[in-house]
Design a protein around this motif. Structure first.
Motif, mmCIF file in Angstrom:
data_model
loop_
_atom_site.group_PDB
_atom_site.id
_atom_site.type_symbol
_atom_site.label_atom_id
_atom_site.label_comp_id
_atom_site.label_asym_id
_atom_site.label_seq_id
_atom_site.Cartn_x
_atom_site.Cartn_y
_atom_site.Cartn_z
ATOM 1 N N GLN A 18 47.658 47.623 -61.016
ATOM 2 C CA GLN A 18 48.834 47.408 -60.168
ATOM 3 C C GLN A 18 48.612 47.877 -58.729
ATOM 4 O OE1 GLN A 18 51.342 45.589 -61.165
ATOM 5 N NE2 GLN A 18 50.330 45.404 -63.161
ATOM 6 N N VAL A 37 45.449 44.411 -54.859
ATOM 7 C CA VAL A 37 46.163 43.258 -54.312
ATOM 8 C C VAL A 37 45.171 42.211 -53.821
ATOM 9 C CG1 VAL A 37 48.099 44.706 -53.612
ATOM 10 C CG2 VAL A 37 46.271 44.233 -51.969
ATOM 11 N N SER A 38 45.696 41.010 -53.624
ATOM 12 C CA SER A 38 44.898 39.916 -53.067
ATOM 13 C C SER A 38 45.182 39.792 -51.576
ATOM 14 C CB SER A 38 45.226 38.598 -53.763
ATOM 15 O OG SER A 38 44.980 38.687 -55.153
ATOM 16 N N THR A 65 40.110 41.345 -51.285
ATOM 17 C CA THR A 65 40.859 42.265 -52.134
ATOM 18 C C THR A 65 41.352 43.426 -51.274
ATOM 19 O OG1 THR A 65 39.370 41.673 -53.949
ATOM 20 C CG2 THR A 65 40.745 43.610 -54.281
ATOM 21 N N VAL A 115 46.198 49.467 -52.638
ATOM 22 C CA VAL A 115 47.436 50.077 -52.161
ATOM 23 C C VAL A 115 47.216 51.576 -51.918
ATOM 24 C CG1 VAL A 115 49.834 50.611 -52.715
ATOM 25 C CG2 VAL A 115 48.859 48.400 -53.392
ATOM 26 N N VAL A 127 48.101 49.275 -47.078
ATOM 27 C CA VAL A 127 47.049 48.689 -47.910
ATOM 28 C C VAL A 127 45.743 48.745 -47.129
ATOM 29 C CG1 VAL A 127 46.207 46.557 -48.997
ATOM 30 C CG2 VAL A 127 48.637 47.147 -49.111
ATOM 31 N N VAL A 170 49.487 39.300 -48.238
ATOM 32 C CA VAL A 170 49.117 40.183 -49.340
ATOM 33 C C VAL A 170 49.916 39.773 -50.570
ATOM 34 C CG1 VAL A 170 49.227 42.549 -50.228
ATOM 35 C CG2 VAL A 170 48.481 42.130 -47.869
ATOM 36 N N THR A 171 49.221 39.554 -51.687
ATOM 37 C CA THR A 171 49.859 39.173 -52.942
ATOM 38 C C THR A 171 49.650 40.272 -53.974
ATOM 39 O OG1 THR A 171 49.486 36.825 -52.501
ATOM 40 C CG2 THR A 171 50.002 37.441 -54.764
ATOM 41 N N LEU A 172 50.762 40.741 -54.570
ATOM 42 C CA LEU A 172 50.704 41.775 -55.587
ATOM 43 C C LEU A 172 50.360 41.170 -56.941
ATOM 44 C CD1 LEU A 172 53.919 43.782 -54.610
ATOM 45 C CD2 LEU A 172 51.613 43.976 -53.659
ATOM 46 N N GLN A 173 50.106 42.035 -57.912
ATOM 47 C CA GLN A 173 49.754 41.552 -59.240
ATOM 48 C C GLN A 173 50.894 40.797 -59.913
ATOM 49 O OE1 GLN A 173 46.824 41.546 -60.878
ATOM 50 N NE2 GLN A 173 45.860 42.378 -59.036
ATOM 51 N N SER A 201 54.459 37.893 -52.745
ATOM 52 C CA SER A 201 53.609 37.791 -51.558
ATOM 53 C C SER A 201 54.369 38.254 -50.323
ATOM 54 C CB SER A 201 53.118 36.358 -51.349
ATOM 55 O OG SER A 201 52.240 35.974 -52.383
ATOM 56 N N LEU A 240 55.677 50.595 -54.474
ATOM 57 C CA LEU A 240 54.341 50.197 -54.934
ATOM 58 C C LEU A 240 53.670 51.348 -55.664
ATOM 59 C CD1 LEU A 240 53.060 48.284 -51.768
ATOM 60 C CD2 LEU A 240 54.237 47.356 -53.785
#
Length: 413
Positions: A120, A123-124, A137, A140, A147, A162-165, A169, A193
């Motif tokens: 978790q 992030v992407s 990648t 956090v 990030v 930034v995209t979370l799991q 976004s 987060l």
């Protein structure tokens, strides 16, 4: 994932511009080329016979005196010139500071536990510009949206997402970046987060088990975990004129892993993955690198507070030592040879050129790069260096004003 090219036949530390030639490969390549040309000619003849008047096959005549190679070089120079990072900046002055925790007592965590403890926090990163995009990648750092990723992931970008799991976004703002350490801090507008738990990279030993979590080859394979060991610590790797002291690991890293986490056996992030080794003429496996958390903390704390890393005076050149053996072989003096001159530097303004050999600085004889760096580090931006250069048999005097390195790197707002 940044590539670090290794050539064991290299005589001096300058990155080769292309692979070394192999005569037998040249013969094979020529034969294959002739076969392809013959096949292409046959296909073209058939197409022409089928429709000699088909305008779709027509193309404008090339401009006299202008080659395809020149067209490619012009395009490449245009890409290089447009590599400025223009991501919208976040306010600085934040008080967040990172804490590096000691290794806990007790049994090491299982791979399954390590993954669940960290996924978790991964992030992407999606960066884009008018001409290209990048994917990497991030990790956090804080609950309120700081990030960290690699500077090379967002280099040249105009926007970052930034995209979370959980697939949420956010538009990211750039807090600051530092090309020398290859680190960048982003800020997204959210809270709650799960920050990664950072371990002390100074406690690592060769042979320690580690895993890497990141997004190899893009979004479809995000959240991939690979395992390995620490192969070496404090490994000095030189890329783009900078020397970074990195953790070497056998954990598999690929394009897209840049900015991901290297995690110890207790589930603590001990490095930010940024590089793998390649070779022009051999297969290279299990040679990946990560930025130690000791460096991450030092740089990230400053970027969150100030947005840039200051106090690094720069001459505006990259260079290498000319040894006695090299001097004899190439009929040049012992000293420090200029490899590249940074655009916008005073070195460029004063006419220093690649191939110049620095033999004196502020009246002191210079025989290797360490001497020049030691002398420079005793100065600050705005100070000057009196250099004596050798160029094609002549000795020239040049006075260079030092500047802040982040200015030349384009890391500032």
């Amino acid at each position: 994932m940044r590539g670090y090219y290794y050539d064991q036949n290299r005589v001096y530390p300058v990155r080769p511009s292309k692979p070394p030639r192999r005569p037998w490969r040249a013969v094979l390549l020529l034969a294959c080329t002739l076969l392809l040309l013959a096949g292409a000619g046959l296909c073209l003849r058939i197409l022409l016979d089928m429709g000699a008047n088909n305008q779709a096959l027509a193309s404008p005549a090339p401009t006299p005196g202008y080659s395809r190679e020149e067209e490619w070089l012009d395009w490449w120079e245009e890409q290089e010139a447009s590599a400025e990072t223009t991501v919208e900046r976040a306010p600085t002055g934040g008080q967040a500071t990172l804490a590096l925790l000691p290794q806990p007592e007790g049994e090491p965590h299982s791979f399954q536990e390590i993954y669940q403890e960290n996924i978790q926090s991964i992030v992407s990163i999606w960066g884009e510009s008018d001409r290209s995009y990048s994917f990497g990648t991030g990790v956090v750092l804080t609950e309120d949206g700081y990030v960290i990723t690699n500077a090379h992931v967002i280099q040249g970008c105009s926007g970052v997402e930034v995209t979370l799991q959980d697939d949420r976004s956010y538009k990211a703002l750039l807090v600051g970046m530092d090309s020398q350490s290859d680190l960048a801090v982003l800020k997204i507008d959210t809270d709650g987060l799960r920050p990664a738990i950072l371990g002390d990279s100074a406690l690592l030993e060769v042979g320690d088990s580690v895993v890497a979590i990141g997004n190899p080859l893009g979004q479809e394979l995000r959240g991939t975990m690979t395992d390995g060991i620490v192969s070496a610590i404090n490994r000095d790797v030189s890329v783009d004129g900078y020397t970074m002291s990195l953790i070497q690991t056998t954990a598999a890293l690929n394009s897209g892993n840049s900015g991901g986490a290297l995690i110890n056996r207790y589930g603590q992030v001990v490095g930010i993955t940024n590089m793998k080794m390649y070779a022009y003429d051999d297969t290279v496996e299990g040679l990946g690198f990560a930025i130690p958390t000791a460096t991450v903390k030092a740089v990230a704390d400053v970027l969150i507070r100030d947005g840039v890393v200051t106090g690094r005076p720069s001459i505006g050149i990259t260079c290498y030592t000319v040894t006695e053996e090299m001097a004899e072989a190439y009929e040049i003096p012992v000293g420090v040879c200029v490899d590249e001159v940074k655009t916008g530097s005073d070195a460029e303004a004063q006419g220093i050129l690649p191939g110049d050999v620095i033999v004196k600085a502020n009246g002191l004889t210079v025989t290797d790069i360490d001497q020049l760096l030691t002398l420079k580090e005793g100065l600050k931006a705005g100070d000057t260096l009196e250099l004596v250069l050798w160029r094609e048999g002549e000795y020239l005097d040049r006075t260079i004003t030092l500047v802040e390195q982040y200015v030349l790197d384009g890391d500032g707002p």
